[in-house]
Design a protein around this motif. Structure first.
Motif, mmCIF file in Angstrom:
data_model
loop_
_atom_site.group_PDB
_atom_site.id
_atom_site.type_symbol
_atom_site.label_atom_id
_atom_site.label_comp_id
_atom_site.label_asym_id
_atom_site.label_seq_id
_atom_site.Cartn_x
_atom_site.Cartn_y
_atom_site.Cartn_z
ATOM 1 N N ARG A 32 0.839 -1.216 0.000
ATOM 2 C CA ARG A 32 0.000 0.000 0.000
ATOM 3 C C ARG A 32 0.865 1.254 0.000
ATOM 4 O O ARG A 32 0.579 2.208 -0.719
ATOM 5 C CB ARG A 32 -0.941 -0.004 1.200
ATOM 6 C CG ARG A 32 -2.124 -0.893 0.999
ATOM 7 C CD ARG A 32 -3.206 -0.674 2.061
ATOM 8 N NE ARG A 32 -4.121 -1.784 2.039
ATOM 9 C CZ ARG A 32 -4.129 -2.776 2.910
ATOM 10 N NH1 ARG A 32 -3.287 -2.800 3.915
ATOM 11 N NH2 ARG A 32 -5.004 -3.753 2.804
ATOM 12 N N SER A 75 2.324 1.798 -3.321
ATOM 13 C CA SER A 75 1.316 2.310 -4.256
ATOM 14 C C SER A 75 1.102 3.807 -4.098
ATOM 15 O O SER A 75 0.638 4.472 -5.019
ATOM 16 C CB SER A 75 -0.017 1.575 -4.065
ATOM 17 O OG SER A 75 -0.697 2.027 -2.908
ATOM 18 N N GLU A 76 1.472 4.337 -2.933
ATOM 19 C CA GLU A 76 1.349 5.775 -2.686
ATOM 20 C C GLU A 76 2.641 6.522 -2.999
ATOM 21 O O GLU A 76 2.775 7.703 -2.681
ATOM 22 C CB GLU A 76 0.924 6.012 -1.241
ATOM 23 C CG GLU A 76 -0.482 5.502 -0.983
ATOM 24 C CD GLU A 76 -0.963 5.751 0.424
ATOM 25 O OE1 GLU A 76 -0.343 6.553 1.158
ATOM 26 O OE2 GLU A 76 -1.979 5.147 0.794
ATOM 27 N N GLU A 127 4.547 -3.571 -9.775
ATOM 28 C CA GLU A 127 3.324 -3.171 -10.485
ATOM 29 C C GLU A 127 2.376 -4.355 -10.649
ATOM 30 O O GLU A 127 1.176 -4.237 -10.430
ATOM 31 C CB GLU A 127 3.653 -2.549 -11.848
ATOM 32 C CG GLU A 127 4.371 -1.222 -11.771
ATOM 33 C CD GLU A 127 5.870 -1.338 -11.469
ATOM 34 O OE1 GLU A 127 6.444 -2.453 -11.546
ATOM 35 O OE2 GLU A 127 6.463 -0.310 -11.117
ATOM 36 N N LEU A 129 0.869 -5.227 -7.291
ATOM 37 C CA LEU A 129 -0.208 -4.303 -6.932
ATOM 38 C C LEU A 129 -1.499 -4.657 -7.654
ATOM 39 O O LEU A 129 -2.579 -4.642 -7.053
ATOM 40 C CB LEU A 129 0.198 -2.860 -7.239
ATOM 41 C CG LEU A 129 1.324 -2.288 -6.374
ATOM 42 C CD1 LEU A 129 1.756 -0.923 -6.893
ATOM 43 C CD2 LEU A 129 0.918 -2.204 -4.916
ATOM 44 N N ARG A 130 -1.390 -4.998 -8.940
ATOM 45 C CA ARG A 130 -2.582 -5.402 -9.699
ATOM 46 C C ARG A 130 -3.201 -6.662 -9.105
ATOM 47 O O ARG A 130 -4.401 -6.731 -8.900
ATOM 48 C CB ARG A 130 -2.236 -5.639 -11.172
ATOM 49 C CG ARG A 130 -2.142 -4.378 -12.002
ATOM 50 C CD ARG A 130 -2.124 -4.679 -13.495
ATOM 51 N NE ARG A 130 -1.143 -5.673 -13.906
ATOM 52 C CZ ARG A 130 0.132 -5.423 -14.169
ATOM 53 N NH1 ARG A 130 0.593 -4.192 -14.079
ATOM 54 N NH2 ARG A 130 0.941 -6.386 -14.556
ATOM 55 N N ILE A 143 -4.596 -3.422 -5.514
ATOM 56 C CA ILE A 143 -4.232 -2.153 -4.888
ATOM 57 C C ILE A 143 -3.938 -1.172 -6.007
ATOM 58 O O ILE A 143 -3.049 -1.409 -6.829
ATOM 59 C CB ILE A 143 -2.995 -2.302 -3.980
ATOM 60 C CG1 ILE A 143 -3.276 -3.307 -2.856
ATOM 61 C CG2 ILE A 143 -2.567 -0.955 -3.413
ATOM 62 C CD1 ILE A 143 -2.068 -3.665 -2.020
ATOM 63 N N SER A 144 -4.677 -0.091 -6.049
ATOM 64 C CA SER A 144 -4.471 0.891 -7.113
ATOM 65 C C SER A 144 -3.344 1.849 -6.733
ATOM 66 O O SER A 144 -3.099 2.121 -5.564
ATOM 67 C CB SER A 144 -5.751 1.674 -7.399
ATOM 68 O OG SER A 144 -6.169 2.357 -6.255
ATOM 69 N N ILE A 145 -2.672 2.336 -7.757
ATOM 70 C CA ILE A 145 -1.559 3.263 -7.570
ATOM 71 C C ILE A 145 -2.128 4.654 -7.384
ATOM 72 O O ILE A 145 -2.884 5.152 -8.212
ATOM 73 C CB ILE A 145 -0.585 3.220 -8.758
ATOM 74 C CG1 ILE A 145 0.035 1.827 -8.859
ATOM 75 C CG2 ILE A 145 0.476 4.292 -8.637
ATOM 76 C CD1 ILE A 145 0.886 1.606 -10.081
ATOM 77 N N SER A 146 -1.763 5.281 -6.263
ATOM 78 C CA SER A 146 -2.216 6.650 -5.971
ATOM 79 C C SER A 146 -1.230 7.635 -6.580
ATOM 80 O O SER A 146 -0.031 7.423 -6.546
ATOM 81 C CB SER A 146 -2.258 6.870 -4.454
ATOM 82 O OG SER A 146 -3.094 5.933 -3.862
#
Length: 62
Positions: free
Chosen positions: A11, A14-15, A50, A53-54, A58-61
């Protein structure tokens, strides 16, 4: 299945946080964060952050 620390590290990544920043935030050493991220990739069968995350949804902020 990811551990809480593995999910948390993903997370933060991703931020846009660096491994050093995540270590400071989590109160861990840099190698521990790197190991957690490596375990997350392995657990998810991902070849990159990446992709992990997919797969972890979890989306990339930005």
């Amino acid at each position: 299945m990811l551990s809480p620390i593995e999910k948390s590290c993903l997370r933060w990544v991703s931020e846009g946080r660096s491994v050093a920043e995540i270590a400071l935030i989590q109160g861990k050493r840099i190698p521990e964060v790197e190991q957690s991220l490596a375990r997350a990739l392995e657990a998810l069968g991902a070849k990159s952050i990446e992709e992990a995350l997919r797969k972890a949804n979890i989306s990339i902020s930005k």
